[in-house]
Design a protein around this motif. Structure first.
Motif, mmCIF file in Angstrom:
data_model
loop_
_atom_site.group_PDB
_atom_site.id
_atom_site.type_symbol
_atom_site.label_atom_id
_atom_site.label_comp_id
_atom_site.label_asym_id
_atom_site.label_seq_id
_atom_site.Cartn_x
_atom_site.Cartn_y
_atom_site.Cartn_z
ATOM 1 N N ALA A 183 15.323 10.099 33.087
ATOM 2 C CA ALA A 183 16.508 10.374 33.891
ATOM 3 C C ALA A 183 16.112 10.810 35.298
ATOM 4 O O ALA A 183 15.212 11.630 35.478
ATOM 5 N N LEU A 184 16.804 10.246 36.286
ATOM 6 C CA LEU A 184 16.644 10.622 37.686
ATOM 7 C C LEU A 184 17.949 11.217 38.180
ATOM 8 O O LEU A 184 19.009 11.014 37.568
ATOM 9 N N PRO A 185 17.949 11.953 39.287
ATOM 10 C CA PRO A 185 19.197 12.550 39.784
ATOM 11 C C PRO A 185 20.230 11.482 40.166
ATOM 12 O O PRO A 185 19.889 10.420 40.688
ATOM 13 N N ALA A 186 21.493 11.793 39.881
ATOM 14 C CA ALA A 186 22.586 10.912 40.302
ATOM 15 C C ALA A 186 22.763 11.010 41.813
ATOM 16 O O ALA A 186 22.500 12.044 42.419
ATOM 17 N N GLN A 187 23.227 9.891 42.408
ATOM 18 C CA GLN A 187 23.426 9.839 43.851
ATOM 19 C C GLN A 187 24.845 9.357 44.129
ATOM 20 O O GLN A 187 25.239 8.295 43.663
ATOM 21 N N ASP A 188 25.569 10.111 44.907
ATOM 22 C CA ASP A 188 26.974 9.777 45.150
ATOM 23 C C ASP A 188 27.121 8.795 46.305
ATOM 24 O O ASP A 188 26.363 8.836 47.281
ATOM 25 N N GLY A 189 28.095 7.914 46.192
ATOM 26 C CA GLY A 189 28.532 7.085 47.316
ATOM 27 C C GLY A 189 27.681 5.882 47.641
ATOM 28 O O GLY A 189 27.942 5.197 48.629
ATOM 29 N N LYS A 190 26.680 5.529 46.806
ATOM 30 C CA LYS A 190 25.785 4.422 47.122
ATOM 31 C C LYS A 190 26.173 3.119 46.422
ATOM 32 O O LYS A 190 25.572 2.071 46.656
ATOM 33 N N GLY A 191 27.198 3.184 45.566
ATOM 34 C CA GLY A 191 27.529 2.028 44.739
ATOM 35 C C GLY A 191 28.560 1.097 45.346
ATOM 36 O O GLY A 191 29.288 1.449 46.281
ATOM 37 N N THR A 192 28.627 -0.108 44.759
ATOM 38 C CA THR A 192 29.554 -1.156 45.186
ATOM 39 C C THR A 192 30.163 -1.812 43.953
ATOM 40 O O THR A 192 29.474 -1.988 42.937
ATOM 41 N N LEU A 193 31.435 -2.164 44.037
ATOM 42 C CA LEU A 193 32.084 -2.983 43.019
ATOM 43 C C LEU A 193 31.964 -4.437 43.445
ATOM 44 O O LEU A 193 32.354 -4.799 44.560
ATOM 45 N N TYR A 194 31.409 -5.275 42.550
ATOM 46 C CA TYR A 194 31.218 -6.695 42.833
ATOM 47 C C TYR A 194 32.039 -7.561 41.890
ATOM 48 O O TYR A 194 32.307 -7.178 40.745
ATOM 49 N N ARG A 195 32.368 -8.756 42.395
ATOM 50 C CA ARG A 195 32.871 -9.835 41.544
ATOM 51 C C ARG A 195 31.861 -10.974 41.602
ATOM 52 O O ARG A 195 31.365 -11.318 42.671
ATOM 53 N N TYR A 196 31.588 -11.565 40.436
ATOM 54 C CA TYR A 196 30.624 -12.653 40.384
ATOM 55 C C TYR A 196 31.225 -13.842 39.646
ATOM 56 O O TYR A 196 31.685 -13.712 38.505
ATOM 57 N N ARG A 197 31.244 -14.981 40.315
ATOM 58 C CA ARG A 197 31.626 -16.245 39.691
ATOM 59 C C ARG A 197 30.390 -17.124 39.605
ATOM 60 O O ARG A 197 29.569 -17.135 40.522
ATOM 61 N N ALA A 198 30.258 -17.863 38.515
ATOM 62 C CA ALA A 198 29.067 -18.688 38.314
ATOM 63 C C ALA A 198 28.843 -19.616 39.499
ATOM 64 O O ALA A 198 29.766 -20.274 39.985
ATOM 65 N N GLY A 199 27.616 -19.625 39.981
ATOM 66 C CA GLY A 199 27.255 -20.506 41.080
ATOM 67 C C GLY A 199 27.546 -19.960 42.458
ATOM 68 O O GLY A 199 27.246 -20.602 43.463
ATOM 69 N N THR A 200 28.128 -18.754 42.516
ATOM 70 C CA THR A 200 28.431 -18.160 43.816
ATOM 71 C C THR A 200 27.616 -16.880 43.987
ATOM 72 O O THR A 200 26.880 -16.476 43.096
ATOM 73 N N LYS A 201 27.751 -16.247 45.136
ATOM 74 C CA LYS A 201 27.056 -14.992 45.389
ATOM 75 C C LYS A 201 27.888 -13.815 44.886
ATOM 76 O O LYS A 201 29.106 -13.932 44.699
ATOM 77 N N LEU A 202 27.213 -12.689 44.685
ATOM 78 C CA LEU A 202 27.926 -11.456 44.388
ATOM 79 C C LEU A 202 28.853 -11.134 45.550
ATOM 80 O O LEU A 202 28.433 -11.091 46.706
ATOM 81 N N GLU A 203 30.118 -10.902 45.235
ATOM 82 C CA GLU A 203 31.130 -10.635 46.250
ATOM 83 C C GLU A 203 31.489 -9.149 46.237
ATOM 84 O O GLU A 203 32.017 -8.645 45.249
ATOM 85 N N ALA A 204 31.179 -8.455 47.320
ATOM 86 C CA ALA A 204 31.471 -7.026 47.405
ATOM 87 C C ALA A 204 32.979 -6.818 47.563
ATOM 88 O O ALA A 204 33.597 -7.351 48.482
ATOM 89 N N ILE A 205 33.557 -6.010 46.683
ATOM 90 C CA ILE A 205 34.995 -5.757 46.689
ATOM 91 C C ILE A 205 35.299 -4.357 47.219
ATOM 92 O O ILE A 205 36.256 -4.164 47.972
ATOM 93 N N GLU A 206 34.491 -3.378 46.825
ATOM 94 C CA GLU A 206 34.730 -1.990 47.250
ATOM 95 C C GLU A 206 33.383 -1.275 47.313
ATOM 96 O O GLU A 206 32.499 -1.517 46.491
ATOM 97 N N THR A 207 33.234 -0.383 48.295
ATOM 98 C CA THR A 207 31.976 0.338 48.481
ATOM 99 C C THR A 207 32.207 1.850 48.359
ATOM 100 O O THR A 207 33.331 2.304 48.148
ATOM 101 N N GLY A 208 31.126 2.626 48.510
ATOM 102 C CA GLY A 208 31.233 4.080 48.490
ATOM 103 C C GLY A 208 31.435 4.682 47.115
ATOM 104 O O GLY A 208 31.997 5.767 46.985
#
Length: 296
Positions: free
Chosen positions: A127-152
């Motif tokens: 286990a390592l310390p948790a870090q706030d605010g570094k994550g992103t919500l992505y949508r992924y469709r086959a054959g496409t790139k990861l699409e950033a939907i929400e950050t922080g």
């Protein structure tokens, strides 16, 4: 409503409960031990497959016998029977190992939604310390790139859709908040999220499952319970569990009236004998089938 431990796998952080209606199998993972579990509840036959990095999320796919697996660094296709593996194009998380993938599920349109977070799992599963605010919500469709939907985002958890497909639910564990987003079923696009269930005092929101009546069943990490939340955001009922860290759930069984529940045994060895085990709970409302990722 009394949950029963049906598999004591001693998971450090059991997650990603996923029911395969066609095969009658339950899949889940242990993030910190880099494991994928597969259980036949009828026979209690259990198969566990090791990986070389964290396993964080699972989805059924439209290719028979194949799963979409989210590892810490990437999205892959995986056949648990043959253990064959295929990398998904553009499914790499570029900031690995500083960041890693966490909770994810496929939507009713066949796209895969997944959150990233500051990596709190070391190379040996420590286990390592948790870090706030570094994550992103992505949508992924086959054959496409990861699409950033929400950050922080701190720790992304709860990825669910209402039965009519018009609302998307997504949570941030560190904020103790689950938000609801309007969704256009025709495109799968979402609008701005609004707080749906926040500040509940028993633990923090982890994974969730949706039932056929539109109620969200949210697992509470550190809260020893699952809370069933009405579409209005009000608490309908609380189901207590004999372990502190309750992580994810999914509806399964022949009528989708068995709630399968994963738990985390981190720091609970010798204190909670059932911590890290898989639980089952018979309920009176059927759940929704897992959505399927569209490969083609």
């Amino acid at each position: 409503m009394r949950p029963k431990c049906i598999a004591q796998t001693n998971d450090v952080c059991g997650e990603a409960a996923t029911w395969d209606t066609t095969r009658g199998l339950l899949y889940w993972c242990d993030i910190n031990r880099f494991l994928l579990h597969m259980l036949d509840p009828e026979t209690s036959a259990l198969k566990t497959i090791p990986f070389d990095e964290p396993v964080t999320a699972i989805s059924l796919t439209d290719r028979d016998g194949w799963l979409l697996i989210a590892l810490g660094s990437c999205l892959i296709l995986f056949n648990p029977d043959t253990e064959a593996r295929e990398d998904l194009a553009n499914g790499m998380l570029l900031d690995w190992p500083d960041l890693r993938f966490n909770d994810g599920r496929s939507d009713p349109s066949g796209a895969f939604w997944i959150g990233s977070m500051g990596n709190n799992v070391g190379p040996q599963g420590e286990a390592l310390p948790a870090q706030d605010g570094k994550g992103t919500l992505y949508r992924y469709r086959a054959g496409t790139k990861l699409e950033a939907i929400e950050t922080g985002i701190g720790i992304p958890n709860t990825v669910c859709w209402a039965p009519d497909g018009e609302t998307f639910y997504f949570g941030d564990t560190l904020k103790n908040e689950i938000s609801a987003y309007p969704r256009a079923p025709a495109t799968g696009d979402i609008g701005a999220g609004k707080p749906f269930f926040a500040g509940f005092e028993r633990g923090l929101p982890d994974g969730s499952a949706m039932d056929s009546e539109g109620y969200l069943w949210n697992c509470r990490y550190g809260g020893r319970c699952i809370v069933r939340i009405a579409p209005t955001g009000e608490v309908d009922r609380i189901i207590d569990l004999p372990v502190e860290n309750v992580t994810t759930c999914t509806f399964g069984g022949p009528n989708l009236k068995t709630l399968f529940i994963t738990t985390a045994g981190a720091k609970k060895a010798g204190i909670e004998p059932l911590a890290g085990g898989l639980f089952a709970l018979d309920v009176d409302t059927s759940g929704l089938k897992e959505n399927v990722f569209s490969i083609e």
